[in-house]
Every structure is written in C-alpha cells, then in structure tokens.
Design a protein around this motif. Sequence first.
Motif, PDB file in Angstrom:
ATOM      1  N   GLY A 214       0.838  -1.190   0.000  1.00 26.75           N
ATOM      2  CA  GLY A 214       0.000   0.000   0.000  1.00 26.75           C
ATOM      3  C   GLY A 214       0.872   1.238   0.000  1.00 26.75           C
ATOM      4  N   SER A 215       0.266   2.366   0.350  1.00 19.90           N
ATOM      5  CA  SER A 215       1.021   3.603   0.398  1.00 19.90           C
ATOM      6  C   SER A 215       0.488   4.485   1.507  1.00 19.90           C
ATOM      7  N   ALA A 216       1.223   5.530   1.866  1.00 18.67           N
ATOM      8  CA  ALA A 216       0.815   6.380   2.972  1.00 18.67           C
ATOM      9  C   ALA A 216       1.109   7.836   2.669  1.00 18.67           C
ATOM     10  N   HIS A 217       0.165   8.685   3.035  1.00 15.74           N
ATOM     11  CA  HIS A 217       0.324  10.132   2.912  1.00 15.74           C
ATOM     12  C   HIS A 217      -0.147  10.767   4.217  1.00 15.74           C
TER      13      HIS A 217
ATOM     14  N   ARG B 127      -8.552   1.458  -6.057  1.00 16.91           N
ATOM     15  CA  ARG B 127      -8.422   1.482  -7.514  1.00 16.91           C
ATOM     16  C   ARG B 127      -8.889   2.817  -8.080  1.00 16.91           C
ATOM     17  N   GLY B 128      -8.514   3.068  -9.339  1.00 15.89           N
ATOM     18  CA  GLY B 128      -8.880   4.317  -9.992  1.00 15.89           C
ATOM     19  C   GLY B 128      -7.655   5.141 -10.344  1.00 15.89           C
ATOM     20  N   ASP B 129      -7.797   6.011 -11.337  1.00 11.73           N
ATOM     21  CA  ASP B 129      -6.657   6.791 -11.817  1.00 11.73           C
ATOM     22  C   ASP B 129      -6.333   7.990 -10.939  1.00 11.73           C
ATOM     23  N   LEU B 130      -7.111   8.205  -9.860  1.00 14.55           N
ATOM     24  CA  LEU B 130      -6.841   9.335  -8.968  1.00 14.55           C
ATOM     25  C   LEU B 130      -6.408   8.885  -7.572  1.00 14.55           C
ATOM     26  N   VAL B 131      -6.074   7.599  -7.439  1.00 17.46           N
ATOM     27  CA  VAL B 131      -5.668   7.089  -6.124  1.00 17.46           C
ATOM     28  C   VAL B 131      -4.446   7.844  -5.595  1.00 17.46           C
ATOM     29  N   SER B 132      -3.521   8.185  -6.466  1.00 19.64           N
ATOM     30  CA  SER B 132      -2.308   8.890  -6.033  1.00 19.64           C
ATOM     31  C   SER B 132      -2.475  10.403  -6.003  1.00 19.64           C
ATOM     32  N   ASP B 133      -3.655  10.892  -6.344  1.00 17.06           N
ATOM     33  CA  ASP B 133      -3.916  12.341  -6.309  1.00 17.06           C
ATOM     34  C   ASP B 133      -4.306  12.719  -4.882  1.00 17.06           C
ATOM     35  N   ARG B 134      -3.299  13.142  -4.094  1.00 15.90           N
ATOM     36  CA  ARG B 134      -3.554  13.396  -2.684  1.00 15.90           C
ATOM     37  C   ARG B 134      -4.490  14.589  -2.470  1.00 15.90           C
ATOM     38  N   THR B 135      -4.505  15.518  -3.387  1.00 12.10           N
ATOM     39  CA  THR B 135      -5.401  16.663  -3.244  1.00 12.10           C
ATOM     40  C   THR B 135      -6.854  16.221  -3.360  1.00 12.10           C
ATOM     41  N   PHE B 136      -7.138  15.391  -4.378  1.00  8.08           N
ATOM     42  CA  PHE B 136      -8.515  14.938  -4.561  1.00  8.08           C
ATOM     43  C   PHE B 136      -8.949  13.999  -3.433  1.00  8.08           C
ATOM     44  N   VAL B 137      -8.101  13.022  -3.088  1.00 10.86           N
ATOM     45  CA  VAL B 137      -8.459  12.093  -2.010  1.00 10.86           C
ATOM     46  C   VAL B 137      -8.624  12.850  -0.698  1.00 10.86           C
ATOM     47  N   GLY B 138      -7.764  13.830  -0.463  1.00  9.48           N
ATOM     48  CA  GLY B 138      -7.901  14.644   0.739  1.00  9.48           C
ATOM     49  C   GLY B 138      -9.202  15.419   0.760  1.00  9.48           C
ATOM     50  N   ALA B 139      -9.615  15.928  -0.406  1.00  6.23           N
ATOM     51  CA  ALA B 139     -10.879  16.657  -0.473  1.00  6.23           C
ATOM     52  C   ALA B 139     -12.059  15.738  -0.185  1.00  6.23           C
ATOM     53  N   ALA B 140     -12.001  14.507  -0.697  1.00  8.86           N
ATOM     54  CA  ALA B 140     -13.077  13.544  -0.441  1.00  8.86           C
ATOM     55  C   ALA B 140     -13.174  13.212   1.036  1.00  8.86           C
ATOM     56  N   LEU B 141     -12.027  12.972   1.669  1.00  4.82           N
ATOM     57  CA  LEU B 141     -12.034  12.665   3.099  1.00  4.82           C
ATOM     58  C   LEU B 141     -12.481  13.867   3.918  1.00  4.82           C
ATOM     59  N   ALA B 142     -12.018  15.047   3.544  1.00  2.00           N
ATOM     60  CA  ALA B 142     -12.402  16.254   4.276  1.00  2.00           C
ATOM     61  C   ALA B 142     -13.902  16.509   4.177  1.00  2.00           C
ATOM     62  N   ALA B 143     -14.501  16.228   3.011  1.00  8.00           N
ATOM     63  CA  ALA B 143     -15.941  16.440   2.856  1.00  8.00           C
ATOM     64  C   ALA B 143     -16.730  15.579   3.827  1.00  8.00           C
ATOM     65  N   TRP B 144     -16.237  14.370   4.091  1.00  7.13           N
ATOM     66  CA  TRP B 144     -16.903  13.476   5.051  1.00  7.13           C
ATOM     67  C   TRP B 144     -16.545  13.848   6.490  1.00  7.13           C
ATOM     68  N   THR B 145     -15.284  14.171   6.720  1.00  6.24           N
ATOM     69  CA  THR B 145     -14.791  14.389   8.082  1.00  6.24           C
ATOM     70  C   THR B 145     -15.255  15.710   8.672  1.00  6.24           C
ATOM     71  N   ARG B 146     -15.331  16.737   7.861  1.00  5.14           N
ATOM     72  CA  ARG B 146     -15.517  18.092   8.391  1.00  5.14           C
ATOM     73  C   ARG B 146     -16.930  18.627   8.252  1.00  5.14           C
TER      74      ARG B 146
END
Length: 526
Positions: free
Chosen positions: A193-196, A225-244
Amino acid sequence: MSEEVPAQSEMDRRYSELVRLSYLILPGDRPRKYRLALARRIVDESMPQRVVRNPEKTYAQVRTRVLFKSMRPRRRLRIGLGRWLSALPAALPESAQTAPLVELTPEVRTAYVLRVIAGLPYYTAHDQLVALGVRDARTVLDEAAEVEEQATPIAELRVVRGPQRRSQLPVAAASVLTIVLVGGIVMTENDRGSAHQRAGGERIVEVGAHAWMRAAHALAIWPARGDLVSDRTFVGAALAAWTRGAPLKTHDGVAAGPPRGRTQLLYAGRIGGTPVALLSDGDRVARYVQGPGSSTTELFRAPQGGTTPLVLADGRYLLPPWVSAVRAAMPGRPWQPVTVQDGVAAVVAGASAGPAECGGGPVLALQQPDGEHTVAELSGLALADVQLPAQPPACVLPAPDQAVASAAVTEFWSGKLPDDVHGRWLCARYTYLDGRTVARATLFEDGGDRHPTGDCGDLRSGEVSGVWWRHGRGHWYYLAAASEGLKPYAVGKFRDTGREHRLLVAMGPKGPRQPKAPVTLTVRAP
C-alpha cells in the motif's frame, strides 16, 4: 517487529459460542468436520474488522450475520475450506446428537437452537428471528417448542481463532494494510500500500493490490483502484468532505457524522470525466462526487461480506477484486460481455432502465473462483445477490422501495389462462439490508403484458397469489394460482369457479372497470 496478540477481546472469548450456534443451524448434509469448518469460516467472515467499542452491540450484530449465513449457506462458502479444516478439536460432536435437527426447516431449527440449546428468553429469540427476516416468528417458535425428539446438548466446541498479530501499525491494518495519511507531508510505499499525511492529520488506509489473495473475502481487503488514487489533493478533499461536516445525504438509515476509526480508500478515479471517490469506515461507505461548481457526499450502509459490486455512477460498477469476468443482460434479453478496466465494469449497451415499476439496471453475471454469481442493482450502493428462473421475462424484478441485499425469483405456476392466453406466475422475494423480507407476485403473459398481483405468501406454507384479469375487452376473471402440491381457494362475488392444474378461474362481470369487490384467498393441500 511484530508480537502475538492474545485472544482477550470480548468477541474472541465468544468465538467458540458463535461457531457452536452456526454448526447446529447449518444443514446436516455434510460430514461433521466439513460442517464445523464451514461454521468456522462463517464466523470468521462475520467478525468485525476493526476495534470493538461496544462488545454487546457488536456481538448481537455478528450473531445475526452468523445465523443468517448458516440457515442457508451460499455455495461459495463450501469451496476452499482448507485453512478452516486445520486445528479442529480432537472430539467432534456425534451425529446422533444433532440428528433431530436435520429434518427441521432452517427457520424452525434456528428457533430450536436459540431457545432450547442457547437458552435465550422467548422474546429475545423472537426478536432475533424477526431480525433474520423470518415471517410469523411466533408460529416458528411454537413449532420449535413442539419438537418431540430432543437434540442432545453439545458442549462448547473447543475451537480458537487463528493467531492475530499486531505490528507497529494499528491492529486493523496488520499484515495486509499500510496506513495512508492523506495530504502532503509524508509518503511511504511498499508492495502492500502507500501512505500520505495531511496537515489536519486525517488518516486513510489503502489496501495492497494482492491482499485479497491472502485473506477471506470482505470489503476490508478490497484494494484502492482508480486513476486518482495517487492524487492526494482529490483524495484529501473527499475525506475532508466526510470528516468536516459537509452536507451529507444519508441512505439505508445510517447515521451522519465523520468516519469512525480507520478510513479505507476503495476508489478514486474519473467516471465519464467526473472525479468520484468511495471511502469506508467499516460500517458505512461514503460516495464523493466532485462537480464543476459543487460536490456531493452520500453515506450508505457498508454491505455485509463485501462480495458484490458497488455503484460508482449510472451503469458503472466497482467490482470485487476476485471477479475475473463479467456478463450483463437486461431480463428477457441475451447476455453480453462487459468491458472491465481497473476494476470498473463499463456502461452496458442497452442497459437503460425500463418502466418505473421495474427494478432498474442490468443483471450482472460475475465469474468468481467458486463459479458464476448473478447480481442486480436494486436501489442500494451494493448490488444485490439475485437468483432468477430460466428465461426470466422483462421486468422480472419489481422496483423496490428501499435497498435490497438479496433477491430470489421463483416461477410457481405456468400454463393456459382463459381465452387461450399463456401465462407465467412469478414470485420475487426481497431481503432488505435490515433483514426484513417482502414477497411480490406478478402474472406475465407471453405477449408481454404483466399484472402485479400483490403478496405471494411464504415458502414454508406455500406460494399463492390472485388478481382480477381480463383479455382484451372480454369478461373479467378472478385468477389465482398456487405452488406445486397446493390448491388455491377464493371467496368472493363470483358467478362460478373452476380449478385446473393449480389455477383457480372465477368468472366476474363484463365491463371496462376492474371489480372492486373484496376477495379472500387461501391455499391448502388438495
């Protein structure tokens, strides 16, 4: 470094109890060691994948999953039992001890085990049966109480869970996961896996691409999976939308609120040019869609087992990683192969939804290690397991009013209707996510006309349904049909009635309007 984790949690202490319940409720059609191995597998796949905060509530939820899977185990559970056949207790229960249970229906057997062997109070057992979707739980409990030959009590089965290991990572991520800290401060990678990390400190888990090959099938071991898995800005935005606390639309009765425990990334990619992400905290799945001017986040109940595809968008489905090929068809049409790219099944040609009263979307046939399984989109995030008759007609799956976990359609009558019309009577049984069930019947004519006919009874007492029907502008008839070995009986304002080949035909009035007079329909053995 890793260290052995002793089985001290409440759930681990109750593991043997759950295996015993499963063993007793499973059909007695296999050798004892395979039955016990199957019970162990069912319990292992039903146990929580993360830290338990409320042991009693979690135990009740796990017990419901174990009982549900044990009553009518799916074929896939019987395949690949190798690792569950190891470390069996030296002394297995004698066949004679459970012989009285073999001839009982799954519902009555479960009621008997809960009341007589597990010793649950009447109303606790009743509520458990209701949660399992058992219709008329009181009657089932009464039948269990009338069992004449009592099963010999089985002592606790001395089985233990395999060793669990804790590494420097959280327990939930041990052996197959690498923690992903979303954002832009730290990043580490290996073959799992990977970590950010994000400045806010939120953490997200990505599962390695091959983790599913080393563990029981579950949503928790789906790779990201998906072509945006390594896009930390997009993944961060998705998590932030749920978290905040962004505005959330909830489904399936789930509670709103930020993720609880670890958050797993299931998908991050573009669907038709639109960025979409799926995240899970174990109990819920969030679907995040990033639009040009605004974004939406929806929360769904996480599917039990995690063995069916998830809806990314209209006609696009994220597949379990062990699916090797996909076919699709709208009911009544031929099968077509489906293109799969990075775990996503592409839009199926000709898969547009039919009338509003029909379940939308195609039926998918998934090729898996244990064979082919069919699923369909029935209002939920996760596609429902479906069983269909041969040559199902169009609109064989009625549109549900809530998310469906599984569906089974049976044909309980076919033959000639009045005016030389050929028809088929089908019963669709839905099990909702909360375990409740509903049965809906439809009379299909060969010419394509269909007539919803309401409830179709339960499998234990027999299927039956009736409807006012006419062909063209002729007479109205009240028609009723019953399943094999039964005959329908109706009481109403009819001129005369006849019965042939399990079909009741009662002539009604002639006119443009369907009769409204009440009809009482029953079924009994001839």
